[in-house]
Design an enzyme around this catalytic site. Structure first.
Site, mmCIF file in Angstrom:
data_model
loop_
_atom_site.group_PDB
_atom_site.id
_atom_site.type_symbol
_atom_site.label_atom_id
_atom_site.label_comp_id
_atom_site.label_asym_id
_atom_site.label_seq_id
_atom_site.Cartn_x
_atom_site.Cartn_y
_atom_site.Cartn_z
ATOM 1 N N GLY A 30 32.181 -4.452 8.394
ATOM 2 C CA GLY A 30 32.352 -4.207 6.950
ATOM 3 C C GLY A 30 33.067 -5.342 6.226
ATOM 4 N N ASP A 103 28.154 4.908 17.320
ATOM 5 C CA ASP A 103 27.793 5.953 16.358
ATOM 6 C C ASP A 103 28.972 6.930 16.325
ATOM 7 O OD1 ASP A 103 26.960 8.188 15.023
ATOM 8 O OD2 ASP A 103 24.946 8.205 15.916
ATOM 9 N N ASP A 195 48.427 1.378 1.969
ATOM 10 C CA ASP A 195 48.271 1.139 0.537
ATOM 11 C C ASP A 195 48.626 -0.331 0.382
ATOM 12 O OD1 ASP A 195 48.951 0.681 -2.201
ATOM 13 O OD2 ASP A 195 48.941 2.841 -2.478
ATOM 14 N N HIS A 196 47.628 -1.172 0.131
ATOM 15 C CA HIS A 196 47.924 -2.610 0.240
ATOM 16 C C HIS A 196 48.901 -3.086 -0.832
ATOM 17 C CE1 HIS A 196 44.760 -3.193 -2.814
ATOM 18 N NE2 HIS A 196 45.245 -4.409 -2.996
ATOM 19 N N LYS A 200 52.341 -6.094 -0.730
ATOM 20 C CA LYS A 200 52.523 -7.296 -1.563
ATOM 21 C C LYS A 200 53.990 -7.733 -1.433
ATOM 22 C CE LYS A 200 48.770 -6.171 -4.708
ATOM 23 N NZ LYS A 200 47.789 -7.240 -4.851
ATOM 24 N N GLU A 234 42.926 -5.846 -14.301
ATOM 25 C CA GLU A 234 41.936 -6.601 -13.520
ATOM 26 C C GLU A 234 40.854 -7.130 -14.432
ATOM 27 O OE1 GLU A 234 40.932 -5.083 -9.507
ATOM 28 O OE2 GLU A 234 41.217 -3.157 -10.485
ATOM 29 N N HIS A 258 48.102 3.236 -5.752
ATOM 30 C CA HIS A 258 48.851 2.003 -6.049
ATOM 31 C C HIS A 258 49.870 2.182 -7.183
ATOM 32 C CE1 HIS A 258 45.828 0.460 -3.470
ATOM 33 N NE2 HIS A 258 44.923 0.141 -4.379
ATOM 34 N N LYS A 363 43.947 -10.957 -14.955
ATOM 35 C CA LYS A 363 44.357 -10.328 -13.711
ATOM 36 C C LYS A 363 45.867 -10.459 -13.615
ATOM 37 C CE LYS A 363 44.209 -8.930 -9.358
ATOM 38 N NZ LYS A 363 44.019 -7.511 -9.117
#
Ligand code: BG6
Length: 500
Positions: A30, A103, A195-196, A200, A234, A258, A363
């Site tokens: 992905g 699978d 949760d990215h 940060k 954004e 977020h 952004k």
């Protein structure tokens, strides 16, 4: 030394404090794996933050040989790694990777996976520590965890940890259901909900920044702060994600996770360097104190918007409803602004204004503290041109701290706002995924969302989802490339405040 075997190298400096493990990556073909996870693992490796020995097993539906898979991993490093790929050590890094065609709904696949993991553990002399990373469609999360359990893949003599990507459910009920299913196979302290935004660097350093700077600490005084503004704006639109985004909207995609995490991290305000447990408890306290937006306040405290067509950096861009895959009649929100109150002793009466949207003019993710005006004993002094003092924490794409003060312009003898900015060099700093993966490898869940926070966030959001569903709140439009809907400006203007 066998240069193809990551367990046998003798490099002195490699990290030995972190235990050997197998990283099992669901969704290995992905986008997230390609853009973020392989480069993150690689940069941890280069920075000597990976264990002495490790194995990575990538899983996906597409049949690949190991060689093809390795070539894809290498390509992803060359395209997306924050630092240059160093030829030295690259082959050794890649030799840790294996691929397994998989699978997720078939128990047989898990038996094959178990065999491969165990074979690699023997070859590399690894302890049976297993880190499962789920970067898959939300509908597969519970199937995978339950199959991991039934097949015994997640039962080993070492530790096991599960990293789950968002979305964690699509409303309160589905999040609870998902959590219950995960809990049949993993304990809460083994589940790392990623949760990215919590990865940060500026968000991770918020607490420390205030602790080590008495000047900033002294500004954290509820008598001084007029309001707090959190913006995540954004320029990108829905891109190719309409199938997901048109059901999620900004409310689920950004606010539930977020934005509310940023609210919690901003409001933390702990008096000393806190332990992970204290941070989690305090975050839960904040969510519990977050005042629900009542039905009668929907119109005054919440704005939902959708972008219309417009102009972004001089280029015409289509309206949300004209984007590929979006129905012409879509009522989906691409913008949310809200006025929040945290009813605890410290933040009582201080509004938190939050806003997030796609296709805006720039952004920027930032937190702004606006300070109250001059004390009243100076009321007889009315200089012109004054603006409020601001403390601006820019989180991304650049990292900086700015202070807006009033300075006198000698040529006009008027005051005007002037800003001093301190920036960090972010050109080659670790990315969010790198920091978070490393934390998960070390078993440190401080910067992951625990279940209580997630549940309380959904609980807070749930009435809003229902109001949106029933169209009890107008959907306003804003031109792509603008700063957002005029109604969002009005939301603050009602309180005699501007967005910063
Ligand atoms: C993701 C959302 O979680 O965060 C995206 O799904 C959004 O829609 C992204 O674009 C924003 O992240 P960042 O780090 O670019 O601010």
């Amino acid at each position: 030394m066998d240069s193809k075997n990551p367990s046998s190298h003798t490099e002195e400096k490699r990290n030995t404090s972190i235990q050997g493990m197998t990283v099992v990556l669901f969704g290995a073909t992905g986008d997230l794996a390609k853009r973020k996870l392989y480069p993150a693992l690689y940069n941890l490796y280069v920075d000597n933050k990976m264990p002495e020995a490790f194995s990575v097993v990538g899983l996906g539906r597409t049949p690949y040989t190991d060689d093809v898979f390795l070539a894809k991993v290498e390509q992803s490093l060359r395209t997306y790694s924050r630092g240059n790929v160093q030829e030295e050590g690259l082959q050794r890094f890649l030799s840790a990777f294996r691929y397994c065609t998989f699978d997720a709904t078939e128990l047989k696949s898990y038996e094959k996976l178990k065999g491969l993991i165990e074979q690699r553990e023997r070859e590399l002399n690894l302890p049976e520590n297993r880190l499962f990373y789920l970067s898959v469609a939300p509908g597969l999360i519970d199937v995978i965890t339950s199959n991991l359990n039934t097949s015994g893949v997640s039962q080993s003599s070492g530790w096991k940890r599960l990293i789950v990507e968002k979305p964690f459910g699509s409303d309160l009920a589905s999040a609870r259901e998902l959590n219950e299913k995960l809990r049949t196979a993993f304990h809460e302290d083994e589940i790392y909900r990623i949760d990215h935004y919590l990865g940060k660097p500026m968000v991770q350093n918020l607490e420390t920044l205030i602790l080590v700077n008495p000047v900033l600490d002294s500004l954290f005084n509820h008598k001084l702060i007029a309001n707090v503004q959190i913006t995540a704006s954004e320029t990108v639109g829905v891109e190719t994600r309409a199938a997901y985004y048109d059901k999620a909207g900004a409310i689920r995609d950004m606010v539930q996770n977020h934005m509310l995490q940023l609210v919690m991290m901003t409001a933390l305000h702990l008096p000393k360097k806190a332990q992970p447990e204290e941070i989690r408890t305090q975050k839960v306290n904040i969510m519990e104190a977050l005042r629900p937006i009542q039905e009668e306040n929907l119109q005054t405290d919440l704005i939902r918007g959708q972008y219309g067509k417009g102009d972004l950096f001089g280029i015409d861009v289509p309206a949300y409803r004209e984007e590929p895959g979006v129905p012409l009649s879509s009522m989906n929100d691409t913008y949310i602004a809200a006025r929040l109150f945290i009813d605890n002793e410290f933040w009582k009466g201080i509004p938190f204004y939050i806003r997030t949207g796609k296709r805006l003019d720039k952004k920027s993710t930032r937190i702004v503290f606006e300070f109250k005006e001059r004390p009243t004993h100076l009321e007889d002094y009315h200089p012109e041109g004054l603006a409020p003092n601001l403390l601006i924490l820019e989180i991304s794409p650049n990292e900086s701290i700015s202070l807006q003060v009033n300075m006198k312009d000698p040529s006009t003898n008027r005051f005007q706002p002037s800003t001093i900015t301190f920036t960090t060099n972010t050109s080659n700093q670790p990315e969010a995924y790198e920091l978070l993966l490393h934390d998960a490898m070390l078993g440190n869940a401080t910067f992951f969302a625990n279940w209580k926070e997630v549940e309380l966030s959904w609980q807070w959001i749930q009435p809003l989802l229902e109001a949106f569903e029933a169209n009890r709140l107008p959907l306003v439009t804003y031109p792509a490339g603008s700063t957002g809907p005029k109604e969002a400006k009005q939301l603050l203007a009602n309180d005699h405040v501007n967005w910063w």
